[in-house]
Motif scaffolding. Structure first.
Motif, PDB file in Angstrom:
ATOM      1  N   MET A   1      41.327  28.196  49.814  1.00 53.99           N
ATOM      2  CA  MET A   1      39.727  27.879  49.935  1.00 53.99           C
ATOM      3  C   MET A   1      39.033  28.298  51.079  1.00 53.99           C
ATOM      4  SD  MET A   1      39.938  24.097  48.641  1.00 53.99           S
ATOM      5  CE  MET A   1      38.138  23.699  48.231  1.00 53.99           C
TER       6      MET A   1
ATOM      7  N   PHE B  27      38.122  33.989  51.239  1.00 55.58           N
ATOM      8  CA  PHE B  27      38.269  34.420  49.459  1.00 55.58           C
ATOM      9  C   PHE B  27      36.908  34.505  48.869  1.00 55.58           C
ATOM     10  CE2 PHE B  27      42.359  32.903  50.605  1.00 55.58           C
ATOM     11  CZ  PHE B  27      43.317  33.496  49.544  1.00 55.58           C
ATOM     12  N   SER B  28      36.057  33.615  49.473  1.00 57.77           N
ATOM     13  CA  SER B  28      34.786  33.708  48.978  1.00 57.77           C
ATOM     14  C   SER B  28      34.240  35.213  48.957  1.00 57.77           C
ATOM     15  CB  SER B  28      33.689  32.978  49.599  1.00 57.77           C
ATOM     16  OG  SER B  28      34.085  31.634  49.474  1.00 57.77           O
TER      17      SER B  28
ATOM     18  N   ALA C  90      35.056  30.333  46.852  1.00 59.37           N
ATOM     19  CA  ALA C  90      36.376  30.036  47.176  1.00 59.37           C
ATOM     20  C   ALA C  90      36.686  28.458  46.686  1.00 59.37           C
ATOM     21  CB  ALA C  90      36.648  29.989  48.445  1.00 59.37           C
TER      22      ALA C  90
END
Lengths: 336, 291
Positions: free
Chosen positions: A256, A260-261, A78
């Motif tokens: 971020m 999202f990661s 992210a």
């Protein structure tokens, strides 16, 4: 070496080249078929889902370069996505620089940062590496939150303007976004396709399987990881820049956050890591499913969508550790 | 700043650090036993906080009184998660590390969704308790009683952990960690030891949850905040090291308190994270970890 072994080697080589060609033909057919989808799907909501699916397929394929091919599980991509989104937004909103350029700037920044961070983190093994990437992304999130130049917690709103291919702003029709996302996926897919059989590709797989053995055979393990991180970060950031142009408003949490990661890793994991089609297949299943359950079940914050999402991740991880792609492929190579 | 103010900050940091250590030690214990990182660890904490909240509401007893029940419940929950999920994750041959990470991540999201579904995303807190809202005035240094209680509980838990290693179960735990195959030969059931290990890990974080529930807001995302701190604490102290978790927890608490003095409050986590990165850069396996 006898003639017969030479012939068999040559035959095997021919078969290999034929297989590579076949992969290209299949890719051309699949992408062409996908390109026709907007002709039939006019509903804006469904088009949105398609665009996100293609975007996450592309970004997850980028994650796959580092996580799948090179075996370094990042839980912090992210960060690069956010850098891409912020680079494109700041350059466009503050300096009137077209997002096409902003995305590339974000990509280069991310690649450089990934190499710099790699010097710190690539000495770490397994879980230590995964947690370090998670922590670095969290630091990035907190810093952006407190950085007024990029809008702090308020974020950045893209101005409303004329529809234009240059500024990537299309208020009325979503289809141009669709083709941009598809283009990005095709580019990332082709990059993986060519790298897969380059020296880097072989080095990455060697690093993934057994870093010590690879090192002893002359593979430059550390540099291999840095290269994979740079390629992976670059395309993740380009995806982030596109996402910013697509949604027209970003804030730290919306580009971020850790969510999202996880979202970039999951399609590759579900589909099959370290493969050409794993991430696109995973995205094609996961993104529509989560988007649709979210709009039908999660609207009131009931959490049902999260229950389904979590259960799905668990079931696939436990039931098909090699990824869903293994359902479709025969044991390739056979005797080879 | 006066010396007194500094002592005030350090003392609160120390107490919070002891609580962080208690949150993290279960994670470290499980990893030491079987090389698995439980990414749903923060969610265990969240479950324990809701359980405390619910029991207090239902029985109108004090959080301290219901704590043993919550800890027992968490022990069962931990053992159940091992039997129902982790046991299968450990069986896979392909992508073993990845399967462990994502099966426990999936579990974490599932638990969060479940909490949101059953308890709504609202923030809750325990309004009245014996300790809540009271502070101890120690020569002009004010310490909240819930945190003092938490610090003492944490010290007691670590003392108990160091005693466990002398019992038969402790020896079985140690032996299983050393050689999973050989213990079967002397009649130790590996699965049973692992299940108890998970129960113990969950019970420890559950104990921390009963403390936090007294003075912290309870909501479905509360596990994520403390979970990240727990991973940093364990990585800083060294995965698998109980003593490392204690030392690292205290360091994290102190650094967080000092950072809050220097940087704006929204950035208090940056100090911990930066320290963690600096340490693993020089010692990739943490302060007390084995390589």
């Amino acid at each position: 070496m006898t003639d017969s072994t030479l012939t068999s080697l040559k035959l095997r080589g021919d078969a290999f080249i034929a297989k590579r060609r076949r992969q290209l033909v299949v890719a051309a057919l699949v992408f062409a078929a996908v390109a026709c989808l907007p002709l039939g799907i006019r509903d804006v909501y469904l088009q949105n889902v398609l665009i996100l699916t293609l975007l996450y397929a592309a970004v997850s394929q980028s994650w796959n370069v580092l996580g799948g091919y090179c075996g370094q599980i990042s839980l912090g991509h992210a960060l690069y996505f956010g850098i891409g989104a912020y680079a494109a937004s700041v350059l466009y909103v503050n300096y009137d620089i077209v997002p096409w350029f902003g995305m590339v700037v974000g990509g280069v920044l991310s690649a450089v940062l990934a190499v710099g961070l790699g010097f710190m983190t690539f000495r770490l093994k397994g879980h230590y590496f995964a947690i370090a990437t998670l922590v670095i992304a969290e630091i990035g999130l907190v810093l952006v939150h407190n950085w007024d130049f990029v809008g702090g917690a308020l974020g950045i709103q893209w101005p409303f303007g004329q529809d234009s291919i240059w500024t990537l702003q299309f208020a009325r029709d979503k289809v141009p976004y669709f083709y941009f996302a598809l283009g990005l996926l095709v580019v990332v897919w082709l990059v993986t396709y060519f790298i897969e059989n380059s020296r880097w590709g072989f080095w990455w797989r060697a690093v993934k399987d057994d870093p010590e053995a690879a090192e002893s055979l002359g593979v430059e393990v550390f540099r291999s990881k840095l290269a994979a991180a740079a390629v992976s970060a670059f395309f993740t950031a380009v995806g982030g820049g596109f996402y910013a142009a697509f949604v027209s408003y970003i804030d730290p949490e919306s580009v971020m956050s850790f969510r999202f990661s996880l979202l970039f890793a999951l399609p590759a994991v579900l589909g099959g890591i370290g493969t050409l089609w794993g991430a696109p297949l995973g995205a094609a299943i996961l993104i529509p499913l989560t988007e649709i359950t979210r709009s039908y079940l999660g609207g009131s914050g009931s959490g049902l969508d999260l229950i389904i999402y979590g259960a799905l991740i668990m079931v696939v991880a436990l039931a098909k550790p090699e990824g869903l792609l293994s359902l479709f492929t025969r044991k390739s190579g056979g005797k080879a | 700043m006066t010396a007194q103010a500094l002592i005030q900050v350090l003392a609160s940091g120390l107490l919070m650090g002891l609580i962080y250590a208690l949150i993290a030690v279960g994670l470290s214990l499980i990893f030491g036993l079987m090389d698995v990182v439980n990414f749903a660890h923060g969610e265990f904490l969240m479950i324990a906080m809701y359980a405390t909240f619910g029991l207090v509401l239902w029985t109108t007893l004090d959080p301290i009184v219901v704590a043993p029940f919550v800890v027992g419940l968490m022990f069962c929950a931990g053992a159940f998660v091992y039997v129902a999920v982790v046991r299968y994750a450990m069986r896979t041959k392909a992508n073993a590390g990845m399967v462990q990470i994502f099966s426990t991540f999936g579990l974490a999201i599932l638990i969060q969704g479940g909490a949101q579904y059953f308890f709504t995303p609202d923030y809750r807190s325990i309004k009245t308790s014996w300790l809540g809202g009271h502070t101890l005035d120690l020569f002009g240094i004010f310490l909240p009683w819930p945190q003092i209680y938490g610090g003492l509980i944490s010290i007691a838990a670590f003392a108990a952990l160091s005693l466990i290693s002398r019992t038969d179960f402790g020896k079985a735990l140690e032996a299983t960690r050393e050689d999973q195959g050989a213990v079967a030969l002397v009649g130790i059931d590996r699965n049973k030891v692992f299940a108890i290990g998970w129960g113990l890990g969950a019970a420890l974080v559950g104990l921390a949850g009963t403390v936090l529930a007294i003075f912290y807001y309870i909501h479905p995302q509360v596990g994520a905040t403390f979970g990240t701190i727990a991973y940093v604490t364990v990585a800083l102290g060294g995965f698998g090291s109980v003593f490392g978790a204690l030392v690292a927890g205290i360091i994290v608490g102190l650094v967080e308190a000092i950072t809050a003095l220097i940087l704006p409050p929204t950035m208090k986590a940056v100090g911990i994270f930066a320290l963690y990165l600096a340490v693993v850069f020089f010692r990739p396996s943490g302060l007390f970890g084995k390589l």
